[in-house]
Motif scaffolding. Structure first.
Motif, PDB file in Angstrom:
ATOM      1  N   LEU A 169       1.991  20.321 -16.016  1.00 32.00           N
ATOM      2  CA  LEU A 169       0.992  21.397 -16.099  1.00 32.00           C
ATOM      3  C   LEU A 169       1.614  22.764 -15.838  1.00 32.00           C
ATOM      4  O   LEU A 169       1.294  23.741 -16.521  1.00 32.00           O
ATOM      5  N   GLN A 170       2.497  22.843 -14.857  1.00 31.58           N
ATOM      6  CA  GLN A 170       3.161  24.119 -14.583  1.00 31.58           C
ATOM      7  C   GLN A 170       3.999  24.554 -15.778  1.00 31.58           C
ATOM      8  O   GLN A 170       4.006  25.727 -16.146  1.00 31.58           O
ATOM      9  N   ALA A 171       4.708  23.627 -16.389  1.00 33.14           N
ATOM     10  CA  ALA A 171       5.520  23.962 -17.562  1.00 33.14           C
ATOM     11  C   ALA A 171       4.615  24.395 -18.716  1.00 33.14           C
ATOM     12  O   ALA A 171       4.911  25.377 -19.406  1.00 33.14           O
ATOM     13  N   TYR A 172       3.523  23.707 -18.924  1.00 35.30           N
ATOM     14  CA  TYR A 172       2.595  24.026 -20.007  1.00 35.30           C
ATOM     15  C   TYR A 172       1.972  25.397 -19.781  1.00 35.30           C
ATOM     16  O   TYR A 172       1.958  26.227 -20.686  1.00 35.30           O
ATOM     17  N   TYR A 173       1.460  25.650 -18.599  1.00 32.71           N
ATOM     18  CA  TYR A 173       0.793  26.915 -18.333  1.00 32.71           C
ATOM     19  C   TYR A 173       1.758  28.090 -18.310  1.00 32.71           C
ATOM     20  O   TYR A 173       1.386  29.201 -18.636  1.00 32.71           O
ATOM     21  N   SER A 174       2.995  27.878 -17.979  1.00 30.54           N
ATOM     22  CA  SER A 174       3.949  28.996 -17.981  1.00 30.54           C
ATOM     23  C   SER A 174       4.298  29.390 -19.402  1.00 30.54           C
ATOM     24  O   SER A 174       4.626  30.542 -19.658  1.00 30.54           O
ATOM     25  N   THR A 175       4.170  28.462 -20.373  1.00 31.66           N
ATOM     26  CA  THR A 175       4.458  28.814 -21.765  1.00 31.66           C
ATOM     27  C   THR A 175       3.222  29.340 -22.489  1.00 31.66           C
ATOM     28  O   THR A 175       3.345  30.041 -23.462  1.00 31.66           O
ATOM     29  N   GLU A 222       0.836  -1.212   0.000  1.00 28.36           N
ATOM     30  CA  GLU A 222       0.000   0.000   0.000  1.00 28.36           C
ATOM     31  C   GLU A 222       0.865   1.254   0.000  1.00 28.36           C
ATOM     32  O   GLU A 222       0.587   2.225  -0.697  1.00 28.36           O
ATOM     33  N   LEU A 223       1.939   1.230   0.772  1.00 28.40           N
ATOM     34  CA  LEU A 223       2.855   2.372   0.779  1.00 28.40           C
ATOM     35  C   LEU A 223       3.530   2.546  -0.578  1.00 28.40           C
ATOM     36  O   LEU A 223       3.704   3.677  -1.046  1.00 28.40           O
ATOM     37  N   ASP A 224       3.895   1.442  -1.219  1.00 25.38           N
ATOM     38  CA  ASP A 224       4.471   1.515  -2.567  1.00 25.38           C
ATOM     39  C   ASP A 224       3.474   2.106  -3.553  1.00 25.38           C
ATOM     40  O   ASP A 224       3.828   2.941  -4.395  1.00 25.38           O
ATOM     41  N   ARG A 225       2.209   1.668  -3.446  1.00 31.11           N
ATOM     42  CA  ARG A 225       1.164   2.195  -4.337  1.00 31.11           C
ATOM     43  C   ARG A 225       0.979   3.695  -4.140  1.00 31.11           C
ATOM     44  O   ARG A 225       0.896   4.463  -5.099  1.00 31.11           O
ATOM     45  N   LEU A 226       0.940   4.118  -2.882  1.00 29.66           N
ATOM     46  CA  LEU A 226       0.776   5.542  -2.594  1.00 29.66           C
ATOM     47  C   LEU A 226       1.985   6.346  -3.069  1.00 29.66           C
ATOM     48  O   LEU A 226       1.834   7.454  -3.590  1.00 29.66           O
ATOM     49  N   SER A 227       3.168   5.797  -2.899  1.00 31.88           N
ATOM     50  CA  SER A 227       4.375   6.469  -3.364  1.00 31.88           C
ATOM     51  C   SER A 227       4.342   6.650  -4.875  1.00 31.88           C
ATOM     52  O   SER A 227       4.669   7.719  -5.396  1.00 31.88           O
ATOM     53  N   HIS A 228       3.936   5.606  -5.586  1.00 34.55           N
ATOM     54  CA  HIS A 228       3.826   5.685  -7.047  1.00 34.55           C
ATOM     55  C   HIS A 228       2.780   6.725  -7.446  1.00 34.55           C
ATOM     56  O   HIS A 228       3.005   7.528  -8.357  1.00 34.55           O
ATOM     57  N   LEU A 229       1.647   6.713  -6.753  1.00 34.57           N
ATOM     58  CA  LEU A 229       0.581   7.667  -7.036  1.00 34.57           C
ATOM     59  C   LEU A 229       1.052   9.104  -6.811  1.00 34.57           C
ATOM     60  O   LEU A 229       0.812   9.987  -7.636  1.00 34.57           O
ATOM     61  N   LEU A 230       1.755   9.338  -5.702  1.00 33.03           N
ATOM     62  CA  LEU A 230       2.266  10.688  -5.429  1.00 33.03           C
ATOM     63  C   LEU A 230       3.300  11.106  -6.466  1.00 33.03           C
ATOM     64  O   LEU A 230       3.342  12.272  -6.885  1.00 33.03           O
ATOM     65  N   GLY A 231       4.126  10.162  -6.906  1.00 28.22           N
ATOM     66  CA  GLY A 231       5.097  10.469  -7.953  1.00 28.22           C
ATOM     67  C   GLY A 231       4.415  10.863  -9.249  1.00 28.22           C
ATOM     68  O   GLY A 231       4.826  11.815  -9.922  1.00 28.22           O
ATOM     69  N   THR A 232       3.346  10.150  -9.596  1.00 27.63           N
ATOM     70  CA  THR A 232       2.588  10.461 -10.810  1.00 27.63           C
ATOM     71  C   THR A 232       1.948  11.835 -10.699  1.00 27.63           C
ATOM     72  O   THR A 232       1.998  12.632 -11.646  1.00 27.63           O
ATOM     73  N   ILE A 233       1.374  12.133  -9.561  1.00 25.61           N
ATOM     74  CA  ILE A 233       0.737  13.440  -9.355  1.00 25.61           C
ATOM     75  C   ILE A 233       1.780  14.552  -9.450  1.00 25.61           C
ATOM     76  O   ILE A 233       1.536  15.593 -10.075  1.00 25.61           O
ATOM     77  N   LYS A 234       2.937  14.326  -8.871  1.00 31.43           N
ATOM     78  CA  LYS A 234       4.001  15.340  -8.922  1.00 31.43           C
ATOM     79  C   LYS A 234       4.454  15.570 -10.362  1.00 31.43           C
ATOM     80  O   LYS A 234       4.643  16.711 -10.783  1.00 31.43           O
ATOM     81  N   ARG A 235       4.609  14.501 -11.130  1.00 30.64           N
ATOM     82  CA  ARG A 235       5.008  14.648 -12.542  1.00 30.64           C
ATOM     83  C   ARG A 235       3.933  15.396 -13.324  1.00 30.64           C
ATOM     84  O   ARG A 235       4.239  16.274 -14.141  1.00 30.64           O
ATOM     85  N   GLN A 236       2.663  15.069 -13.079  1.00 34.58           N
ATOM     86  CA  GLN A 236       1.574  15.756 -13.768  1.00 34.58           C
ATOM     87  C   GLN A 236       1.562  17.239 -13.420  1.00 34.58           C
ATOM     88  O   GLN A 236       1.359  18.085 -14.291  1.00 34.58           O
ATOM     89  N   ARG A 237       1.791  17.557 -12.164  1.00 32.05           N
ATOM     90  CA  ARG A 237       1.823  18.958 -11.746  1.00 32.05           C
ATOM     91  C   ARG A 237       2.969  19.701 -12.419  1.00 32.05           C
ATOM     92  O   ARG A 237       2.809  20.832 -12.888  1.00 32.05           O
ATOM     93  N   THR A 238       4.121  19.062 -12.510  1.00 28.68           N
ATOM     94  CA  THR A 238       5.273  19.688 -13.159  1.00 28.68           C
ATOM     95  C   THR A 238       4.975  19.951 -14.628  1.00 28.68           C
ATOM     96  O   THR A 238       5.293  21.024 -15.153  1.00 28.68           O
TER      97      THR A 238
END
Length: 111
Positions: free
Chosen positions: A101-107, A83-99
């Motif tokens: 989106l931030q790169a896209y919206y800044s351009t 479960e901790l591995d799953r949550l870690s993977h999920l948080l990593g995916t969310i962080k990548r998506q946020r990055t």
């Protein structure tokens, strides 16, 4: 009449009971309840530090309880790890998506 050593053994028994309930919560993936019991477990261990030590006759009983507590702890860790591995993977995916989106919206942002 209850002695301080009996009280200490009863306290170890209470901790063993909590760890057993925690194991059941981990087995049934009731994570919120597991966390709640973890707080209860921590408080019980802290109270244990305030009690008098056992005499020689009661150490065997304590050893059995400690063995049970450690077995439960090992099983809980084994059950929680995926479960901790799953949550870690999920948080990593969310962080990548946020990055992204931030790169896209800044351009795309008008200047």
């Amino acid at each position: 009449m209850s002695t301080p050593q009996d009280s200490l053994l009863q306290h170890y028994q209470a901790i063993a009971d909590i760890s057993s309930r925690m194991r059941t919560m981990a087995e049934t993936q009731q994570w919120d309840r597991l966390v709640s019991l973890g707080s209860e477990y921590h408080l019980a261990v802290e109270r244990l530090k305030q009690l008098d030590p056992l005499d020689d006759d009661q150490r065997t009983a304590r050893l059995e309880l400690l063995t049970r507590i450690l077995d439960d702890d090992a099983q809980i860790r084994q059950l929680v790890a995926p479960e901790l591995d799953r949550l870690s993977h999920l948080l990593g995916t969310i962080k990548r998506q946020r990055t992204v989106l931030q790169a896209y919206y800044s351009t795309v942002r008008p200047q």
